[in-house]
Design an enzyme around this catalytic site. Structure first.
Site, short mmCIF file in Angstrom:
data_model
loop_
_atom_site.label_atom_id
_atom_site.label_comp_id
_atom_site.label_asym_id
_atom_site.label_seq_id
_atom_site.Cartn_x
_atom_site.Cartn_y
_atom_site.Cartn_z
N MET A 42 50.77 37.45 62.68
CA MET A 42 50.40 36.35 62.61
C MET A 42 49.33 36.34 63.17
O MET A 42 48.35 35.36 63.17
CB MET A 42 51.15 35.45 62.80
N HIS B 168 47.41 38.82 71.67
CA HIS B 168 47.69 39.08 72.79
C HIS B 168 47.69 40.55 73.12
O HIS B 168 48.08 41.54 72.26
CB HIS B 168 48.47 38.47 73.14
N GLY C 44 50.33 42.50 74.27
CA GLY C 44 51.86 42.92 72.95
C GLY C 44 50.94 42.73 71.54
O GLY C 44 51.59 43.78 70.90
N HIS C 45 50.76 42.44 70.61
CA HIS C 45 50.54 42.94 69.90
C HIS C 45 49.73 43.90 69.94
O HIS C 45 49.66 45.12 69.32
CB HIS C 45 49.27 41.83 68.54
N GLN D 255 57.61 31.28 56.23
CA GLN D 255 58.98 31.21 57.79
C GLN D 255 58.44 30.22 58.64
O GLN D 255 59.08 30.73 59.66
CB GLN D 255 58.57 33.40 58.70
N VAL E 268 55.83 43.60 76.16
CA VAL E 268 55.30 43.07 76.85
C VAL E 268 55.05 41.61 77.97
O VAL E 268 55.24 40.56 76.96
CB VAL E 268 53.37 43.01 76.24
N SER F 119 53.22 35.81 74.48
CA SER F 119 53.19 35.37 73.16
C SER F 119 52.19 34.49 72.55
O SER F 119 51.96 33.54 73.78
CB SER F 119 54.97 34.00 72.88
N SER F 120 52.04 34.56 71.14
CA SER F 120 50.67 33.43 71.08
C SER F 120 51.59 32.05 71.21
O SER F 120 50.78 31.42 71.43
CB SER F 120 50.75 33.37 69.12
O1 PAF Z 1 56.34 38.86 64.28
C1 PAF Z 1 55.58 37.75 63.21
O2 PAF Z 1 54.54 38.38 64.10
C2 PAF Z 1 55.84 37.51 62.26
O3 PAF Z 1 57.57 37.17 61.87
C3 PAF Z 1 55.76 38.89 61.23
C4 PAF Z 1 56.50 40.40 60.80
C5 PAF Z 1 54.22 39.15 61.09
C6 PAF Z 1 56.16 38.47 59.11
O4 PAF Z 1 55.21 37.14 59.47
#
Ligand code: PAF
Length: 288
Positions: free
Chosen positions: A31, A35, A37-38, A62, A177, A186-187
């Protein structure tokens, strides 16, 4: 140069070109507001795929009505720069209207696994996640997709969806991470005030303590949970949403800890809700 793809038809075109060229395609769904982690997910994807698509989409379905959709942090230019430096060549960045056009009426829902843990305080959340992940699979046509262990329930729900709906996508799980003091990246950490940030390491400390108790032979989930709760409650700012010790297959409570156990916590710090977890393998008792 990174290629930014904004429409589903363009994404299909690129996906087909990559597959026809014999490439193995990895997807890292995000999303945005990336950071380390991504970036570790991108690195993990590049180990098993030679082309990686990173999706950036703040998925409205979500988020609950009182959650942080409008305030969710965003910085596309910085994200694209980080993705390129991490070695991925494609960013899929669709608009909300492209993903959910007028008249959109189809959702994917995994039952059971989504009732517990985060599903209690976020009842529609996983339906939104499985819907968007299905749509990302349909758009990107990846061979594999990488998700972070930090969102353990999300991982289990997606694995179940892939199994039940026969998606031909390998789900790869990458380790959490952490900052030097144990806080999971986390963002949403940007929401923490300096005082709340000081309390945040209590989550991982409590999880480690829970794991240590199990490794020392404790098999009573209530004892483990009680100890973990006490450690988090001792912080001035943390408000517990849940602290659980559940079985990893069903996310269900256990009378005695055995097999694959998930220790999971969700804690509010002001407007931030942080989650974290550890997985513990408890040897099953063999009948004597
Ligand atoms: O983990 C996330 O950042 C979100 O839940 C995802 C998997 C990108 C779905 O929007």
């Amino acid at each position: 140069m990174i290629e930014v793809i904004q429409t589903i038809s363009h994404m299909h075109q690129v996906a087909d070109q990559l597959r026809n060229a014999g490439d193995r395609v990895g997807l890292v769904p995000t999303m945005g507001y990336l950071h380390e982690g991504h970036l570790s997910l991108i690195t993990r994807a590049l180990e098993d795929a030679n082309q990686v698509v990173v999706s950036i989409f703040v998925n409205p379905t979500q988020f609950g009505p009182k959650e942080d959709l409008a305030a969710y942090p965003r910085d596309l230019d910085r994200d694209l720069d980080l993705i390129e430096k991490a070695g991925a060549k494609f960013a899929y960045v669709p608009e909300v209207e492209e993903v959910y056009p007028e008249g959109f009426a189809t959702y994917v829902n995994v039952e059971g696994l989504t009732d517990n843990l985060c599903g209690i305080s976020r009842p529609e959340h996983f339906k939104g996640v499985t819907t968007i992940v299905s749509k990302l699979f349909a758009a990107v046509k990846p061979h594999l997709a990488v998700f972070g262990q930090k969102d353990a329930q999300q991982v289990l729900v997606i694995q179940r969806m892939v199994r039940d709906l026969n998606f031909d996508v390998e789900v790869v799980v990458a380790p959490t991470v952490r900052e030097a003091d144990g806080v999971a990246k986390s963002s949403r950490n940007v929401y923490l005030t300096p005082e709340e940030r000081q309390d945040a390491p209590a989550l991982y400390r409590a999880l480690q303590k829970g794991k240590a108790l199990i490794e020392a032979g404790v098999r009573d989930p209530e004892e483990v949970v009680r100890t973990m709760r006490a450690m988090i409650n001792a912080t001035p700012y943390g408000q517990i949403d849940y602290v659980e010790a559940v079985d990893m297959d069903q996310l269900a409570p256990m009378s005695a800890l055995s097999g694959q156990v998930l220790l999971a916590v969700a804690v509010y710090f002001g407007k931030a809700r942080l989650i974290d977890n550890v997985w513990v393998e408890v040897p099953r008792k063999t009948p004597s």
